[in-house]
Scaffold this active site. Structure first.
Site, PDB file in Angstrom:
ATOM      1  N   CYS A 514      11.104  -5.847  46.489  1.00 44.35           N
ATOM      2  CA  CYS A 514      10.413  -5.196  47.608  1.00 44.35           C
ATOM      3  C   CYS A 514       9.018  -5.808  47.808  1.00 44.35           C
ATOM      4  CB  CYS A 514      10.352  -3.691  47.382  1.00 44.35           C
ATOM      5  SG  CYS A 514       9.977  -2.744  48.882  1.00 44.35           S
ATOM      6  N   HIS A 646      16.236  -2.949  46.745  1.00 44.97           N
ATOM      7  CA  HIS A 646      16.022  -2.491  45.373  1.00 44.97           C
ATOM      8  C   HIS A 646      17.334  -2.595  44.587  1.00 44.97           C
ATOM      9  CE1 HIS A 646      11.934  -0.635  45.711  1.00 44.97           C
ATOM     10  NE2 HIS A 646      12.253  -0.658  46.991  1.00 44.97           N
ATOM     11  N   GLU A 648      17.837  -2.396  41.526  1.00 44.45           N
ATOM     12  CA  GLU A 648      17.878  -1.515  40.353  1.00 44.45           C
ATOM     13  C   GLU A 648      18.607  -0.207  40.631  1.00 44.45           C
ATOM     14  OE1 GLU A 648      13.749  -0.621  42.248  1.00 44.45           O
ATOM     15  OE2 GLU A 648      15.205  -2.262  42.122  1.00 44.45           O
TER      16      GLU A 648
END
Length: 672
Positions: A514, A646, A648
């Site tokens: 990001c 993102h 994750e």
């Protein structure tokens, strides 16, 4: 005259007494209360423990009770209750006492793993008592990470735990806050839904909470997978899945908090409406060890359960957190004072890694007790749920889910090498601010059989003027790889850019996320393309258009209203053939979750690519071409990649994020 007055007064008193008695009898006749004898008939003493406990009988079923026994339900709630009972759907409520952050999320997720291992379809709901509509506007310093779902829901980080443990993709409805439920009730009132009635916490708020829980419990959720064909790795679609069979509801905060009172009352009513056999409660509490010699103290848990019972809830399972396993004498004492069967008092002591928590529950026969308590599987009539022999009627150890989970837990404790990753961020003082980043790194470390060590580096300390900079730079240079995660605001930006310049020129494996990707583009624009004043429009207003504004505000963004106005949720990214990103993902199209207001300026992309920075992933939907992944070719740098999304948020223990896995593999290759 006085005699006449006395007679009149006497008659008046007699008339008042008669009218009062008649009125009282009339009120009693109209009150839909259950007579005391009937209430006693619905209760019995239950065997299986050293003491007798008063409980609702096993056959207590709302469908067999008269409407007056429960009171009138709204049509919406009545329909949802009937649907839940018809499909034999179960609810498991997890509450917490003594203190916050005690481990309710991991406990709820671990119960979900057990139910998955038994072959049941599981969903989850997190209740947050705060007044915010969602977590999107909360500071990471106060609340920790904001977890983003596929549908763009910004929610509590516990939903990340649910998704990782249950291997599902939840929706924004899976996070209920006080703000959401009050907003819903107020909107109903404004359109005349309540037909002029006085809108109150009970029954209107409590009914709305029950309706929300039952809707989530019956809504199908998609199963997560990275190997599904044709879906970009997102897993199955929710519309293709049957409804869940069990819903796990976690009540956030600590029982007794004033904010959670409406939810506690709603849960009490929900158990009455669904019946004893369809809803069970697990209470997570603390058993501290104090004194010399050390002694396990039960008083905090005793008072926590007492407070819980005063509010109308009674725990079926007592999950006790502590540093050491519960002693037998401690369990006996807790059972005596809380009326929870001794076998249903579960020791959740510290273990080597959180993936051992479900295995610890299996060792204490929680799975068998859950089946018996909720009438799932082969129910043994007349046998107390806590009196079943160990795993007598389950084959959970033969489950592929549990076998994989055990292998996962063992692999965490048996690494073959060590890897140190620097996380250069601005919220490092808050342990949960980058929770999903830590989990994704952990998943990748497990897959590569490495012991992960994270070096937390405050981004602002890497600035030339910071006296702590020399120590931070020394620690950074000793790391095997670097992650620059997302964030908001100008603080620490120069430090992030400086760290990215270091990894680019030194060949250190790097992953940006990001704002980390935007920082990488700014760094390259300044130091390679020679545009020294290049920056983001988020931090500088007077940038020269299409030259110095390397990062711009997205056209559809909202500068005034902050909540829910970013580019949120799962979006498609098309990966360029022959790129590092394409090799890592193994497919052309992927779906990853976003949360940002700013993007790389498309006007500068051609100039940057001519200078060697490759934009290998681009947005593939109708919102226009957006830069999603940037990388350097591997003949220039062994591993330099950054993403606007993102990654994750979609990492799973059994399926690590490809970008994080590639980072750990690059570090491993470098060490060799």
């Amino acid at each position: 005259m006085s005699a006449v007055a006395a007679v009149l007064l006497h008659c008046t008193l007699l008339l008042a007494c008669c009218l009062g008695t008649a009125s009282f009898v009339q009120r009693r006749t109209r009150t839909p209360a259950v007579p005391r004898a009937t209430r006693r008939a619905h209760q019995r003493y239950r065997p299986g423990t050293h003491h007798r406990r008063l409980r609702l009988c096993h056959d207590d079923d709302p469908r067999r009770r008269s409407p007056s026994a429960l009171g009138a339900l709204t049509p919406e709630l009545e329909t949802l209750v009937a649907d839940t009972l018809e499909h034999d759907r179960k609810i498991v409520v997890v509450t917490g006492g003594v203190l916050s952050g005690i481990g309710k999320g991991v406990t709820a997720s671990s119960i979900g793993v057990l139910l998955r291992g038994l072959g049941y379809r599981v969903t989850a709901l997190k209740i947050d008592p705060y007044l915010n509509v969602d977590a999107g506007t909360m500071s990471p310093f106060e609340h920790g990470e904001v977890f983003v779902l596929d549908d763009g829901g910004e929610c509590d980080l516990d939903l990340g735990n649910y998704e990782r443990f249950l291997s599902v993709s939840l929706t924004s409805s899976s996070n209920l806050s006080t703000g959401k439920v009050y907003q819903q009730v107020i909107e109903r009132e404004r359109v005349g839904h309540y037909l002029g009635k006085t809108v109150q916490v009970v029954p209107h708020i409590s009914d709305a909470i029950q309706e929300w829980i039952l809707r989530v419990a019956g809504t199908p959720v998609s199963r997560f997978s990275r190997t599904s064909d044709g879906d970009g790795g997102g897993g199955t679609s929710a519309k293709d899945e049957p409804p869940p069979e069990v819903c796990i509801v976690e009540l956030g905060g600590t029982l007794g908090d004033i904010e959670s009172m409406p939810f506690v009352e709603a849960l009490r009513q929900l158990q009455e409406n669904l019946g004893y056999k369809n809803l069970c409660i697990a209470h997570v509490s603390l058993v501290p060890v104090m004194g010399d010699p050390a002694e396990q103290k039960t008083k905090p848990t005793q008072h926590s359960v007492k407070s819980m019972m005063q509010m109308g809830l009674r725990p079926d399972f007592l999950c006790c957190r502590g540093s050491e396993p519960l002693a037998g004498s401690t369990k006996s004492k807790l059972s005596l004072f809380t009326s929870v069967p001794e076998n249903a008092i579960i020791s959740l002591h510290d273990v080597s890694n959180i993936y051992r928590v479900p295995l610890m529950m299996i060792e204490q026969n929680v799975h068998s007790m859950l089946l018996q308590r909720l009438r799932l599987g082969p129910f043994r009539k007349g046998v107390d749920y806590s009196s079943l022999p160990d795993a007598a009627h389950t084959s959970i150890e033969e489950s592929d889910v549990i076998a994989g989970w055990r292998a996962l837990a063992d692999s965490v404790d048996g690494p073959e090498s060590e890897c140190t990753i620097a996380v250069v961020g601005k919220y490092i003082d808050q342990g949960d601010a980058y929770l999903s980043v830590v989990k994704a790194l952990t998943h990748a470390a497990i897959a590569t059989k490495q012991r992960l060590k994270i070096e937390w580096i405050e981004a602002s300390s890497l600035h030339d003027d910071d006296p702590a900079g020399s120590d931070s730079w020394e620690r950074l240079r000793k790391c095997d790889g670097v992650v620059v995660p997302g964030g908001f605001g100008a603080r620490g930006l120069d430090g992030k850019i400086a760290s990215i310049e270091y990894v680019r020129t030194s060949g250190t494996p790097f992953l940006g996320i990001c704002l980390g990707m935007q920082s990488a583009v700014i760094e390259y624009t300044r130091n390679v393309c020679g545009i020294e004043k290049a920056n983001s429009a988020e931090f500088e207003d007077d940038l020269k258009k299409d030259e110095e504004d390397a990062v711009i505000f997205m056209p559809e963004g909202d500068r005034e209203r902050l909540g829910g106005t970013m580019r949120l949720g799962a979006r498609e990214t098309v990966l360029r053939e022959g790129s590092l990103a394409r090799r890592l993902y193994g497919r052309e199209r992927v779906f990853e979750r976003h949360r940002h207001r700013y993007e790389v300026n498309p006007a500068l992309v051609e100039r940057l690519e001519e200078s060697g920075l490759e934009f290998s992933g681009r947005n593939g939907d109708s919102s226009g071409e957006r830069m999603e992944i940037v990388e350097l070719q591997q003949d220039v740098h062994p591993y330099f990649i950054a993403a606007q999304f993102h990654p994750e948020f979609t990492s799973r223990p059994e399926a690590p994020s490809p970008l994080f896995l590639g980072l750990l593999q690059a570090c491993q290759s470098k060490a060799r």
